[in-house]
Design a protein around this motif. Sequence first.
Motif, PDB file in Angstrom:
ATOM      1  N   PRO A   1       2.167  -0.972   7.097  1.00  0.00           N
ATOM      2  CA  PRO A   1       3.306  -1.014   6.168  1.00  0.00           C
ATOM      3  C   PRO A   1       3.443  -2.364   5.470  1.00  0.00           C
ATOM      4  CG  PRO A   1       3.990  -0.111   8.288  1.00  0.00           C
ATOM      5  CD  PRO A   1       2.585  -0.572   8.446  1.00  0.00           C
ATOM      6  N   GLN A   2       3.116  -3.419   6.177  1.00  0.00           N
ATOM      7  CA  GLN A   2       3.216  -4.739   5.598  1.00  0.00           C
ATOM      8  C   GLN A   2       2.233  -4.888   4.435  1.00  0.00           C
ATOM      9  OE1 GLN A   2       2.222  -7.884   8.268  1.00  0.00           O
ATOM     10  NE2 GLN A   2       3.348  -9.428   7.098  1.00  0.00           N
ATOM     11  N   LEU A   3       1.019  -4.437   4.628  1.00  0.00           N
ATOM     12  CA  LEU A   3       0.027  -4.507   3.562  1.00  0.00           C
ATOM     13  C   LEU A   3       0.418  -3.617   2.390  1.00  0.00           C
ATOM     14  CD1 LEU A   3      -3.386  -4.671   5.428  1.00  0.00           C
ATOM     15  CD2 LEU A   3      -2.319  -6.425   4.049  1.00  0.00           C
ATOM     16  N   ARG A   4       1.031  -2.471   2.681  1.00  0.00           N
ATOM     17  CA  ARG A   4       1.495  -1.597   1.599  1.00  0.00           C
ATOM     18  C   ARG A   4       2.538  -2.312   0.751  1.00  0.00           C
ATOM     19  NH1 ARG A   4       3.335   3.052   4.796  1.00  0.00           N
ATOM     20  NH2 ARG A   4       1.665   2.853   6.274  1.00  0.00           N
ATOM     21  N   ARG A   5       3.469  -3.022   1.413  1.00  0.00           N
ATOM     22  CA  ARG A   5       4.503  -3.742   0.670  1.00  0.00           C
ATOM     23  C   ARG A   5       3.904  -4.883  -0.148  1.00  0.00           C
ATOM     24  NH1 ARG A   5       7.790  -2.559   5.540  1.00  0.00           N
ATOM     25  NH2 ARG A   5       6.900  -4.419   6.479  1.00  0.00           N
ATOM     26  N   VAL A   6       2.916  -5.573   0.401  1.00  0.00           N
ATOM     27  CA  VAL A   6       2.252  -6.642  -0.335  1.00  0.00           C
ATOM     28  C   VAL A   6       1.577  -6.069  -1.587  1.00  0.00           C
ATOM     29  CG1 VAL A   6       0.335  -8.292  -0.264  1.00  0.00           C
ATOM     30  CG2 VAL A   6       1.912  -8.141   1.655  1.00  0.00           C
ATOM     31  N   ALA A   7       0.891  -4.947  -1.430  1.00  0.00           N
ATOM     32  CA  ALA A   7       0.217  -4.318  -2.572  1.00  0.00           C
ATOM     33  C   ALA A   7       1.231  -3.839  -3.603  1.00  0.00           C
ATOM     34  CB  ALA A   7      -0.648  -3.160  -2.093  1.00  0.00           C
TER      35      ALA A   7
END
Length: 173
Positions: free
Chosen positions: A91-97
């Motif tokens: 989820p963290q990487l999704r938010r960064v993207a």
Amino acid sequence: MADEELNKGTDAASTEDEAQKAQDVIDTEAVKSVESEEVVLENQDDQSTSDDSAQGGADQEKSDEEDLDLPLEKIEELLSATNVDKNAVSPQLRRVAQRQAENSKRVEETIKDTKANPVWFVPLFCFLMILGLAWAVVYYLTTKYPIPGIGAWNLLIAFCIVMVGFIMTMWWR
């Protein structure tokens, strides 16, 4: 001779060590900035959830805490990838993207809204300023030319040509 080669070898090794330390500091700072943004987002998410979903939010926070140690390579890989399976990333990487996509969209909209001058605009005002200067220099050197018979009015013509060039610079975008 052997001492010089030994010194060169240790200098190169110390330079590589310093470069590695600097890269580690940069990586740590990047992860910290991503983590701080995530904490803000998590706080906003926590405030918007109701008491019934608080238990599920706590489970989500635990899984997010496990994802906080993201290597910079994963983030760069995600941002450079064109098609990413959203279920395969945290989820963290999704938010960064998602933030990166929003920032890119804002920049593209800003670029589209800017108005540009025609190609001839800058060369024209530069030419006018140089022409006015040359006109005045020619008059001072000859006191007769560029237009014979009008005398000091040549200076007024030179000044007007230069001023037109300077006024054009106010509309330069």
